[in-house]
Write a protein that holds these residues in place. Sequence first.
Motif, PDB file in Angstrom:
ATOM      1  N   THR A  17      48.864 -62.960 -60.964  1.00  0.00           N
ATOM      2  CA  THR A  17      49.829 -63.847 -61.620  1.00  0.00           C
ATOM      3  C   THR A  17      50.783 -64.450 -60.594  1.00  0.00           C
ATOM      4  OG1 THR A  17      49.711 -62.578 -63.674  1.00  0.00           O
ATOM      5  CG2 THR A  17      51.680 -63.927 -63.332  1.00  0.00           C
ATOM      6  N   ARG A  18      51.331 -63.621 -59.732  1.00  0.00           N
ATOM      7  CA  ARG A  18      52.283 -64.103 -58.737  1.00  0.00           C
ATOM      8  C   ARG A  18      51.602 -64.980 -57.686  1.00  0.00           C
ATOM      9  NH1 ARG A  18      55.210 -58.179 -58.473  1.00  0.00           N
ATOM     10  NH2 ARG A  18      56.622 -58.522 -60.251  1.00  0.00           N
ATOM     11  N   ALA A  19      50.385 -64.587 -57.299  1.00  0.00           N
ATOM     12  CA  ALA A  19      49.664 -65.367 -56.296  1.00  0.00           C
ATOM     13  C   ALA A  19      49.330 -66.762 -56.811  1.00  0.00           C
ATOM     14  CB  ALA A  19      48.384 -64.631 -55.888  1.00  0.00           C
TER      15      ALA A  19
ATOM     16  N   SER B 143      58.304 -69.650 -63.483  1.00  0.00           N
ATOM     17  CA  SER B 143      56.937 -69.437 -63.016  1.00  0.00           C
ATOM     18  C   SER B 143      56.941 -68.263 -62.041  1.00  0.00           C
ATOM     19  CB  SER B 143      56.382 -70.692 -62.322  1.00  0.00           C
ATOM     20  OG  SER B 143      54.988 -70.568 -62.102  1.00  0.00           O
ATOM     21  N   GLY B 144      55.832 -67.560 -61.989  1.00  0.00           N
ATOM     22  CA  GLY B 144      55.723 -66.421 -61.089  1.00  0.00           C
ATOM     23  C   GLY B 144      56.445 -65.187 -61.579  1.00  0.00           C
ATOM     24  N   GLN B 145      56.820 -65.165 -62.848  1.00  0.00           N
ATOM     25  CA  GLN B 145      57.566 -64.038 -63.388  1.00  0.00           C
ATOM     26  C   GLN B 145      56.688 -63.192 -64.302  1.00  0.00           C
ATOM     27  OE1 GLN B 145      60.712 -63.617 -62.070  1.00  0.00           O
ATOM     28  NE2 GLN B 145      59.887 -65.351 -60.917  1.00  0.00           N
TER      29      GLN B 145
ATOM     30  N   ASN C 223      52.684 -67.263 -65.474  1.00  0.00           N
ATOM     31  CA  ASN C 223      53.577 -66.145 -65.751  1.00  0.00           C
ATOM     32  C   ASN C 223      52.809 -64.997 -66.385  1.00  0.00           C
ATOM     33  OD1 ASN C 223      56.435 -67.099 -65.113  1.00  0.00           O
ATOM     34  ND2 ASN C 223      55.731 -68.755 -66.451  1.00  0.00           N
ATOM     35  N   GLY C 224      53.421 -63.836 -66.366  1.00  0.00           N
ATOM     36  CA  GLY C 224      52.834 -62.671 -67.003  1.00  0.00           C
ATOM     37  C   GLY C 224      53.772 -62.097 -68.045  1.00  0.00           C
ATOM     38  N   ILE C 225      53.203 -61.411 -69.013  1.00  0.00           N
ATOM     39  CA  ILE C 225      53.979 -60.647 -69.976  1.00  0.00           C
ATOM     40  C   ILE C 225      53.460 -59.220 -69.920  1.00  0.00           C
ATOM     41  CG2 ILE C 225      54.571 -60.312 -72.401  1.00  0.00           C
ATOM     42  CD1 ILE C 225      54.219 -63.304 -72.806  1.00  0.00           C
TER      43      ILE C 225
END
Length: 241
Positions: free
Chosen positions: A162-164, A227-229, A176-178
């Motif tokens: 997700t971060r990459a 984004s990236g969270q 983003n991720g949950i």
Amino acid sequence: MPTAVVTGAGIRIGKAIALALAEVGYDLALHVNRSTEGAEEVAGKARALGRTATVYRADLGTPRELESLATTLREAHPTIDVLVNNAGIFERVAFENITRERYHRMMGINLEAPFFLTQALLPALRATPSPLVVNLTDIGAERAVSHYAHYTASKAGLLMLTRALAVELAPQVRVNGISPGTVIFPEDFDEATQKAILARIPLGRVGTAEDVARVVVFLAREAPYISGQVIAVDGARSAQL
């Protein structure tokens, strides 16, 4: 109408996410493996709201079926506004009993499928003004949980993916991720297990599928600079030791 693709859309969190997106104006492409009846229910409710909704079946742990799904989605939906990689598997197995078959299936569905489905759908995502990818991780991706080594490893990989991707696909595609905590008790959790988990949740209750769905809608509609969270939806469980 904008279009949202939701994997694992026939049950639990995926079903709630799909319905929430339909309610705020998204046409739906609903992926399932076995939960066809639930996805058809979602599709019917979406159509009643004036949306289009189509159900697609594929075993995401089988590369051939994943590739076929991606091809079908690209042909049917040349523009995709939101991709929610929700489908996943979860099982409790002692480390010494995790076979290569179990390991590879866990990684295939929980990590490789989001990786390659996102990759395959990039042209359709990039064809829209503000595309969003949401990956469903787990608070266990950053905290060790006994008897879930292959599961937590798969979710840890998805968290870093997700971060990459948020870095590499910027500025156009947001990723983003949950990370849910305990959202709907698994059916095999007995009363004692449930009480022990509740005692560790500061808000004093387990989450609902709708709690997670609301965050997806927020990211899609109200958060163009996020984004990236990876957002924990866990009643503050991960905020304490």
